[in-house]
Each structure stands twice: as C-alpha cells, then as structure tokens.
Scaffold this motif. Sequence first.
Motif, PDB file in Angstrom:
ATOM      1  N   GLU A  68       0.830  -1.210   0.000  1.00 54.09           N
ATOM      2  CA  GLU A  68       0.000   0.000   0.000  1.00 54.09           C
ATOM      3  C   GLU A  68       0.861   1.255   0.000  1.00 54.09           C
ATOM      4  N   ASP A  72       0.732   4.035  -2.837  1.00 55.83           N
ATOM      5  CA  ASP A  72       0.536   5.462  -2.544  1.00 55.83           C
ATOM      6  C   ASP A  72       1.602   6.302  -3.250  1.00 55.83           C
ATOM      7  N   SER A  76       1.068   9.053  -6.240  1.00 56.03           N
ATOM      8  CA  SER A  76       1.481  10.426  -5.954  1.00 56.03           C
ATOM      9  C   SER A  76       2.527  10.947  -6.929  1.00 56.03           C
TER      10      SER A  76
END
Length: 89
Positions: A68, A72, A76
């Motif tokens: 995860e 992320d 991003s």
Amino acid sequence: MKILVRLSTFMADKNNKNKENCTGKFYVDDQCIDCDLCRDMAGEFFARRDLDGCSYVAKQPETKDDIELCEDAMESCPVNAIGNDGDQE
Ligand code: SF4
C-alpha cells in the motif's frame, strides 16, 4: 483558447524501465524527474540513481502495508513514472 500540455504519458511504461529496478511488480521508468517524493514516502523501496537522479525500485514490497505504501507513492508521482504491472521481470 487554452492549450493543455501533458508532462507525461498516462502511465508508466514497462518497456522504458530504469535498468536498476529490482525484479518484481513495481518499477520506475525513464520519465522520472527526480522530485524525491517516492523516496520520501517509501525510502525503503525507492532509491536514487546518482548519475542522473532517476529513481528506481531498490526493494519490492512484500507485506500488505508495504504494498500500500508503494501504491501510494505510485499514485502520488507527478509524472506517472512508477508502474505496477504485476510482471516479475
Ligand atoms: S515520485 Fe516519480 S518523479 Fe518523483 S522521484 Fe519518484 S519516480 Fe521520480
């Protein structure tokens, strides 16, 4: 009339992976602009190639939390240079 200029393609391209990426799902391609974001967010998994500042995946995540974290970082990345295609090469 406004003209929109894309800074990158829509997604990372596994055909343009940086050669330093370790084997596994996640990779960084040649669109990296050395913004440092992924290395700040997930420094255990992303490293910097000092020659030109491009990031690469130094270690593949294994746990759910680490996956995860890398997802992320991927979401991003401002230029979509991080990919996860599920390939092991
Ligand atoms: S977030 Fe994207 S552009 Fe920034 S250093 Fe990482 S791979 Fe490169």
